[in-house]
Design a protein around this motif. Structure first.
Motif, mmCIF file in Angstrom:
data_model
loop_
_atom_site.group_PDB
_atom_site.id
_atom_site.type_symbol
_atom_site.label_atom_id
_atom_site.label_comp_id
_atom_site.label_asym_id
_atom_site.label_seq_id
_atom_site.Cartn_x
_atom_site.Cartn_y
_atom_site.Cartn_z
ATOM 1 N N LEU A 117 0.983 -1.207 -0.060
ATOM 2 C CA LEU A 117 -0.193 -0.023 -0.018
ATOM 3 C C LEU A 117 0.990 1.259 -0.018
ATOM 4 N N ILE A 118 1.850 1.273 0.849
ATOM 5 C CA ILE A 118 2.795 2.485 0.903
ATOM 6 C C ILE A 118 3.413 2.884 -0.506
ATOM 7 N N TYR A 119 3.771 1.533 -1.223
ATOM 8 C CA TYR A 119 4.428 2.051 -2.511
ATOM 9 C C TYR A 119 3.373 2.554 -3.485
ATOM 10 N N SER A 120 2.181 1.826 -3.458
ATOM 11 C CA SER A 120 1.214 1.846 -4.571
ATOM 12 C C SER A 120 0.451 3.255 -4.317
ATOM 13 N N ILE A 121 0.239 3.813 -3.215
ATOM 14 C CA ILE A 121 -0.557 4.884 -3.142
ATOM 15 C C ILE A 121 -0.109 6.138 -3.929
ATOM 16 N N PRO A 122 1.235 6.492 -3.649
ATOM 17 C CA PRO A 122 1.600 7.590 -4.536
ATOM 18 C C PRO A 122 1.489 7.509 -6.025
ATOM 19 N N LEU A 123 1.685 6.262 -6.404
ATOM 20 C CA LEU A 123 1.475 5.896 -7.751
ATOM 21 C C LEU A 123 0.111 6.158 -8.318
ATOM 22 N N LEU A 124 -0.711 5.558 -7.275
ATOM 23 C CA LEU A 124 -2.156 5.465 -7.610
ATOM 24 C C LEU A 124 -2.694 7.094 -8.067
ATOM 25 N N ILE A 125 -2.418 7.846 -6.824
ATOM 26 C CA ILE A 125 -2.933 9.204 -7.040
ATOM 27 C C ILE A 125 -2.279 10.091 -8.131
ATOM 28 N N VAL A 126 -0.794 9.771 -8.396
ATOM 29 C CA VAL A 126 -0.235 10.546 -9.381
ATOM 30 C C VAL A 126 -0.570 9.858 -10.744
ATOM 31 N N ALA A 127 -0.868 8.805 -11.008
ATOM 32 C CA ALA A 127 -1.105 8.407 -12.027
ATOM 33 C C ALA A 127 -2.760 8.901 -12.583
ATOM 34 N N MET A 128 -3.600 9.113 -11.395
ATOM 35 C CA MET A 128 -4.972 9.528 -11.536
ATOM 36 C C MET A 128 -4.879 11.236 -11.891
ATOM 37 N N ALA A 129 -3.751 11.908 -11.484
ATOM 38 C CA ALA A 129 -3.528 13.105 -11.704
ATOM 39 C C ALA A 129 -3.021 13.137 -13.272
ATOM 40 N N GLY A 130 -2.321 12.236 -13.737
ATOM 41 C CA GLY A 130 -2.084 12.401 -15.142
ATOM 42 C C GLY A 130 -3.120 12.112 -16.000
ATOM 43 N N MET A 131 -4.049 11.219 -15.587
ATOM 44 C CA MET A 131 -5.456 10.638 -16.318
ATOM 45 C C MET A 131 -6.323 11.844 -16.479
ATOM 46 N N ILE A 132 -6.635 12.495 -15.367
ATOM 47 C CA ILE A 132 -7.378 13.646 -15.557
ATOM 48 C C ILE A 132 -7.095 14.731 -16.331
ATOM 49 N N SER A 133 -5.840 15.085 -16.460
ATOM 50 C CA SER A 133 -5.341 16.017 -17.523
ATOM 51 C C SER A 133 -5.259 15.649 -18.902
ATOM 52 N N GLU A 134 -4.977 14.281 -19.101
ATOM 53 C CA GLU A 134 -4.847 13.782 -20.260
ATOM 54 C C GLU A 134 -6.264 13.554 -20.939
ATOM 55 N N ARG A 135 -7.208 13.156 -19.672
ATOM 56 C CA ARG A 135 -8.650 13.191 -20.431
ATOM 57 C C ARG A 135 -9.223 14.434 -20.840
ATOM 58 N N SER A 136 -8.740 15.331 -20.429
ATOM 59 C CA SER A 136 -9.261 16.649 -20.574
ATOM 60 C C SER A 136 -8.456 17.311 -22.059
ATOM 61 N N GLY A 137 -7.378 16.583 -22.472
ATOM 62 C CA GLY A 137 -6.715 16.792 -23.572
ATOM 63 C C GLY A 137 -5.397 17.338 -23.443
ATOM 64 N N ILE A 138 -4.667 17.541 -22.348
ATOM 65 C CA ILE A 138 -3.709 18.014 -22.177
ATOM 66 C C ILE A 138 -2.482 16.938 -21.663
ATOM 67 N N ILE A 139 -1.698 16.582 -22.345
ATOM 68 C CA ILE A 139 -0.641 15.721 -21.903
ATOM 69 C C ILE A 139 0.303 16.326 -20.961
ATOM 70 N N ASN A 140 0.102 15.695 -19.830
ATOM 71 C CA ASN A 140 1.107 16.124 -18.477
ATOM 72 C C ASN A 140 2.236 15.627 -18.306
ATOM 73 N N ILE A 141 3.269 15.886 -19.028
ATOM 74 C CA ILE A 141 4.484 15.066 -18.640
ATOM 75 C C ILE A 141 5.419 15.746 -17.349
ATOM 76 N N ALA A 142 4.672 16.602 -16.685
ATOM 77 C CA ALA A 142 5.300 17.241 -15.631
ATOM 78 C C ALA A 142 4.832 16.620 -14.511
ATOM 79 N N LEU A 143 4.536 15.605 -14.506
ATOM 80 C CA LEU A 143 4.025 14.844 -13.095
ATOM 81 C C LEU A 143 5.128 14.880 -12.255
ATOM 82 N N ASP A 144 6.391 14.465 -12.537
ATOM 83 C CA ASP A 144 7.384 14.595 -11.710
ATOM 84 C C ASP A 144 7.796 16.005 -11.048
#
Lengths: 327, 391
Positions: free
Chosen positions: A12-39
């Protein structure tokens, strides 16, 4: 059972940051903006979060309430990420700049700014949060089967899961979510029925920034053990990979981040992991160095991708600046 | 018709140069504002330092003090440009084919590993001829292993239609671990035990393998400069010629413009994707080969926790040059130039060394606006022509 509990906690500790940040990328890309700046967003958020913790500690405020401090830091990280993402939104939406360039610039800007301020404020290269701050919630006296989820847990885990579920529902079950996704698939069509594409994309990017900043702070508070050195070890890019792995869908992201978290956890604990409970760590005796176990997660992800590649599909209009005049 | 076409082309080229300059100026302006703001926030830094600071950053290695240290810094800067130029080219050629090569760090590491293994495995050569032969072998092996590593995302993209970004990110970390694993399993054989720096691989000069200097070390006394900067410039020109003057290069670009159209025109878009990524990988591999075969540069072998920054810095380098190979020559030098200025900034003023990274980031951010500026320029020109036509 103990080992199982340990494995689940670590995963869980390893997964949670990935989960929430992948969601971050998804919302942006779903709205049409590539977000390579997640890092970059993670780094910026983590820095501000750590800064808040540091300042509160310094001033002696809330010293008896570590969970409140944690909450405030997460909030600060999310706000910082959202504000930081405005830079990407402005260049990508208003000035129609190449979204990869904007994202790359943000990835350079965040560590530079964080390093700069850490150096100026503290005359050192990294910010180490005190060990005794007590973000971990200990519940030694609960039934065994509840331990994996409630003993040695972080409040951030529950919050991240809650946010993830709520946002998934919003994206798929509400009018707003449908509109946001429409802007990533066919913005002209969305515009023709009166949806403000610019506004939707701004919301997408800012939500993405907020989640990215939050994920960044969760990462340094849990995985990295409270050290902010303006680096998240490429977790933002990993989250990007998880998002693609998950096919730009919440369900896929959950599977991807849990799978990756589990494998990552195996690779970091293989020397002490006792799978069948006989007191012997089997993996330790195999003639394989840790590098092998480090590689496993990445290989497995590639294999799964090869097996499931046929139905891979990105939002159609992502990366294309929306131009009202274009046909 | 032909001259008119050429005219249009040169106007477009002029527009993009103007746009790039405007972006760089904008970046520098914002950089100055940042420095000024900092001097306001921190009373220990006087406001006059801001102007001096931006001057130091702009002057790059030239702001290093006396002539001796200027030459030394200039030489080292040119040497450091080599790997950056190669990873920049690597990213650029992939972009030309419509692929995002974020895997340059992994390709860079694989190239470094194979070059070092070859350069240090042979018995110490006793004449210049055999040393050169080993050097060439090591150099080529870096290119080949880089190419093979780069071909993996290309193949997975071509055969299974897997997004190259995700494969690149995975292969980066796989490469980082493989490289560490190889040097871990070879024990002390290649590790710098002589100087008790066990986290580093031996420098290749200990095995008499060094890139030729042709007297450059006399021109830039004290620096480790070698002829690699000229090798990379020649490679950049070759890549430019391949892309602009050959059918193969045209196919690569056509695949980038419109994959389906190039397929319809009878080109094998899958083959082109693999080739493009392999070339990109070879370029990144060459970058690290040249860097470590210099003889004096150390390789941190246990690299599994972090990826080399040269790989990622190729991305802004290529983007700033609009993926033009000739442009990459200049942007890579420019980025290193500013970086040197940043080092000097922390030495001579109260600002710290991270300011140059900030300014570079701002310049890259502004470089994204170049298309917007270009559009504005051509629009105003069109309006002018229409107006003149009406009168």
């Amino acid at each position: 059972m103990n080992n199982m509990a340990f494995l689940i906690q670590k995963t869980l500790i390893y997964s949670i940051p990935l989960l929430i940040v992948a969601m971050a990328g998804m919302i942006s890309e779903r709205s049409g903006i590539i977000n390579i700046a997640l890092d970059g967003m993670m780094i910026f958020g983590s820095f501000l979060g750590a800064e808040v913790v540091y300042m509160l500690q310094d001033a002696g405020i809330l010293s008896g309430n570590p969970q409140v401090v944690f909450l405030l830091a997460m909030l600060a990280a999310a706000v910082a990420g959202a504000l930081f993402s405005l830079l990407l939104a402005f260049s990508a939406i208003n000035l129609k700049a190449d979204q990869t360039i904007g994202g790359t610039a943000l990835n350079l800007l965040a560590p530079a700014a964080a390093h700069f301020f850490i150096k100026v404020l503290y005359m050192q290269d990294k910010l180490v949060m005190p060990k005794d701050i007590g973000f971990v919630i200990l519940n030694e006296n609960i039934p065994e089967f509840m331990k994996p989820f409630f003993d040695k847990a972080y409040i951030s885990t529950y919050i991240a899961i809650f946010i993830f579920v709520v946002l998934s529902i919003i994206l798929y079950k509400t009018r707003f979510g449908l509109r946001l996704r429409a802007c990533g698939e066919h913005p002209q069509a969305a515009d023709s029925v009166g949806i403000n594409v610019y506004k939707m994309r701004y919301i997408g990017v800012m939500l993405s920034g907020a989640l990215g900043g939050l994920g960044g702070y969760i990462y340094i508070a849990t995985v990295a053990g409270g050290t902010c050195n303006a680096d998240v070890a490429g977790t933002g890019f990993l989250a990007l990979a998880i998002m693609i792995f998950g096919n730009w869908k919440p369900g896929g992201i959950v599977v991807g981040s849990l799978l990756f978290g589990l494998l990552k956890c195996l690779s970091s604990t293989y020397t002490s992991l006792d799978l069948n409970g006989d007191g012997i760590a089997i993996l330790k005796d195999l003639p394989l160095p840790m590098y092998f176990y480090n590689i496993v997660p990445y290989i497995v992800v590639l294999i799964v991708l090869i097996l499931t590649s046929k139905n891979s599909r990105a939002p159609k209009a992502e990366g294309i600046p929306y131009d009202k005049g274009a046909r | 018709m032909n001259t008119k076409n050429k005219n249009m082309k040169s106007i477009a080229a002029l527009d993009s140069i103007i746009a790039s300059l405007v972006c760089i100026l904008g970046g520098l302006l914002v950089g100055t504002v940042v420095l000024l703001l900092l001097s306001i926030v921190y009373p220990s830094i006087p406001a006059s330092e801001a102007i001096r600071g931006i001057q130091i950053v702009l002057a790059g290695p030239l702001s290093s003090g006396n002539v001796r240290s200027i030459l030394f810094n200039l030489g080292d800067m040119l040497l450091e440009t080599t790997p950056l130029m190669m990873t920049g080219l690597s990213v650029a050629i992939a972009f030309k084919t419509g692929l995002f090569n974020i895997g340059a760090p992994g390709q860079y590491l694989m190239g470094a590993m194979s070059s070092l293994l070859i350069a240090l495995s042979f018995p110490k050569p006793n004449n210049a001829g055999s040393a050169l032969l080993i050097w060439l072998l090591a150099f080529l092996s870096g290119a080949v292993l880089g190419a093979l590593w780069g071909a993996i995302p290309g193949l997975l993209k071509a055969v299974f239609n897997i997004n190259e970004v995700i494969v690149c990110i995975m292969t980066n970390w796989i490469a980082a671990n493989i490289v560490s694993w190889v040097f871990y399993s070879t024990g002390d054989r290649f590790i710098n035990t002589a100087e008790v720096k066990t986290q580093f691989i031996r420098k290749t000069f200990t095995n008499n393998i060094e890139t030729a200097k042709f007297g450059l070390d006399k021109v830039f006394p004290g620096s480790n400069i070698d002829i690699s900067i000229f090798i990379t410039i020649i490679i950049a020109i070759i890549i430019y010629i391949i892309l602009e003057k050959t059918t193969f290069g045209y196919e690569l670009k056509a695949c980038g413009y419109n994959r389906n159209a190039s397929k319809y025109a009878g080109m094998s878009e899958k083959r082109n994707i693999v080739y493009s990524m392999a070339i990109a990988g070879a370029l990144a591999g060459i970058g690290s080969s040249l860097w470590f075969l210099n003889g004096q540069n150390e390789f941190l072998w246990n690299t599994y926790l972090s990826l080399p920054s040269e790989g990622f810095n190729g991305i802004p380098c290529a983007l700033l040059a609009s993926n033009n190979p000739i442009g990459v020559i200049f942007t890579s030098i420019f980025l290193r130039w500013i970086e040197r200025g940043g080092f000097n900034l922390s030495g001579f003023t109260d600002y710290n060394e991270y300011v140059s990274a900030l300014i570079i980031a701002v310049i890259i951010y502004f470089s994204g606006f170049s298309k917007y500026i270009k559009d504005k320029l051509s629009k105003s020109r069109t309006e002018k022509i229409i107006k003149e036509g009406n009168e």
